[in-house]
Scaffold this motif. Structure first.
Motif, PDB file in Angstrom:
ATOM      1  N   MET A  61      60.706  33.235  47.609  1.00 53.32           N
ATOM      2  CA  MET A  61      59.544  33.608  46.810  1.00 53.32           C
ATOM      3  C   MET A  61      58.512  32.481  46.755  1.00 53.32           C
ATOM      4  SD  MET A  61      59.411  36.663  45.661  1.00 53.32           S
ATOM      5  CE  MET A  61      60.481  38.091  45.524  1.00 53.32           C
ATOM      6  N   SER A  64      53.487  26.183  44.053  1.00 52.77           N
ATOM      7  CA  SER A  64      54.777  26.865  44.115  1.00 52.77           C
ATOM      8  C   SER A  64      55.910  25.938  44.529  1.00 52.77           C
ATOM      9  CB  SER A  64      54.688  28.041  45.095  1.00 52.77           C
ATOM     10  OG  SER A  64      55.908  28.718  45.198  1.00 52.77           O
ATOM     11  N   TYR A 100      52.660  43.347  42.780  1.00 54.05           N
ATOM     12  CA  TYR A 100      53.530  42.744  41.782  1.00 54.05           C
ATOM     13  C   TYR A 100      54.785  43.592  41.564  1.00 54.05           C
ATOM     14  CZ  TYR A 100      55.119  40.912  37.301  1.00 54.05           C
ATOM     15  OH  TYR A 100      55.879  40.383  36.292  1.00 54.05           O
ATOM     16  N   GLN A 137      55.060  34.350  48.103  1.00 51.51           N
ATOM     17  CA  GLN A 137      53.993  34.663  47.152  1.00 51.51           C
ATOM     18  C   GLN A 137      52.682  33.944  47.477  1.00 51.51           C
ATOM     19  OE1 GLN A 137      55.395  34.181  43.143  1.00 51.51           O
ATOM     20  NE2 GLN A 137      56.609  36.061  43.215  1.00 51.51           N
ATOM     21  N   ILE A 149      57.143  43.129  44.434  1.00 55.81           N
ATOM     22  CA  ILE A 149      57.835  41.840  44.346  1.00 55.81           C
ATOM     23  C   ILE A 149      59.041  41.951  43.419  1.00 55.81           C
ATOM     24  CG2 ILE A 149      57.654  39.515  43.356  1.00 55.81           C
ATOM     25  CD1 ILE A 149      54.912  39.277  44.540  1.00 55.81           C
TER      26      ILE A 149
END
Length: 269
Positions: free
Chosen positions: A189, A30, A231, A193, A234
């Protein structure tokens, strides 16, 4: 394993180890690998467009030279490098898109190979503001459009911008508030995540133990439901923050809080 008397806490040990490994792998992807990959893909598509343009323009077809630049020619000769009857829609400047008409055109690669020039002759260009409040039209004898100039760093989206650069941009005072929200959202994020992988993994043992007697399909169904719920949360919280409905960026951490609470409830049962 639980049925033969293994302590539930001991069952959590291998799952916790696996989820920790996933967390570090996910946060590395990420923060470092994914932004770099997106930037490389953007650069590759840009260079691919340059190569396609260098090979010539097909006639009687709308040809997307690059993002925001569409070209149409009635006739093309010399392997598509000499054009006749040229129409161009140029929306690279979003505030003032333009239409260009020209009788003739040539594709000329530069000497250093770092750019491609589209030279037009005897034409007209019209420009109009985004709000349609005003516009201008002027004719030209010669007009040059430079495409794929590599000395100029291509504009990267927030997904292709490095993490440290995003942090610097988030603290910049001159950035518009709307753009800053999108930057902060992307930045948070990238941290939130990967942390979600830990909480979702820790849901596994409670689901396996609690629904063991009702069959494995129940646990699998609830596990998939938990993932899709995470999900959806988010996406929902991200839109709330970026649209300015919620002022605090802490709303982006609600999915992780919900997943952690789900794990606590499952362990309590």
């Amino acid at each position: 394993l639980f049925a033969v008397g293994v302590n539930p806490v001991r069952l959590l040990v291998p799952v916790l180890a696996f989820s920790t490994f996933l967390f570090f792998a996910s946060i590395s992807i990420s923060l470092f690998f994914l932004p770099r990959a997106k930037a490389e893909v953007r650069q590759y598509l840009r260079e691919l467009g340059e190569r396609r343009l260098a090979q010539g323009i097909p006639e009687a077809r709308f040809f997307e030279v690059s993002k925001g630049l569409i070209l149409f020619t009635n006739k093309s000769r010399k392997d598509g490098k000499k054009l006749k009857g040229v129409f161009i829609w140029d929306s690279r400047r979003k505030k003032s898109p333009s239409m260009i008409y020209a009788q003739k055109g040539w594709i000329v690669p530069s000497n250093n190979g770092r750019s491609i020039q589209l030279r037009l002759e005897n034409g007209v260009t019209s420009r109009i503001k985004k709000d349609y409040s005003s516009g201008e039209v002027f004719s030209f004898d010669e007009y040059v459009i430079r495409i794929g100039f590599k000395e100029v760093e291509p504009q990267l989206g927030r997904g292709g911008t490095g993490t440290m650069e995003l942090i610097r941009m988030a603290h910049h005072k001159d950035i518009p508030q709307k753009k800053k929200r999108r930057i902060i959202s992307e930045l948070q994020m990238r941290f939130s995540q990967p942390l979600g992988t830990v909480f979702l993994c820790l849901l596994g043992p409670p689901l396996g133990i609690f629904f063991g007697r009702s069959g494995i399909s129940t646990g699998i169904f609830l596990g998939i439901s938990a993932f899709f719920s995470y999900y959806v949360l988010i996406t929902f919280t991200k839109n709330l923050y970026e649209l300015g409905v919620v002022g605090s960026s802490l709303v982006l951490w609600i999915p992780n809080i919900a997943a952690a609470m789900g794990g606590q409830i499952g362990r309590a049962h």
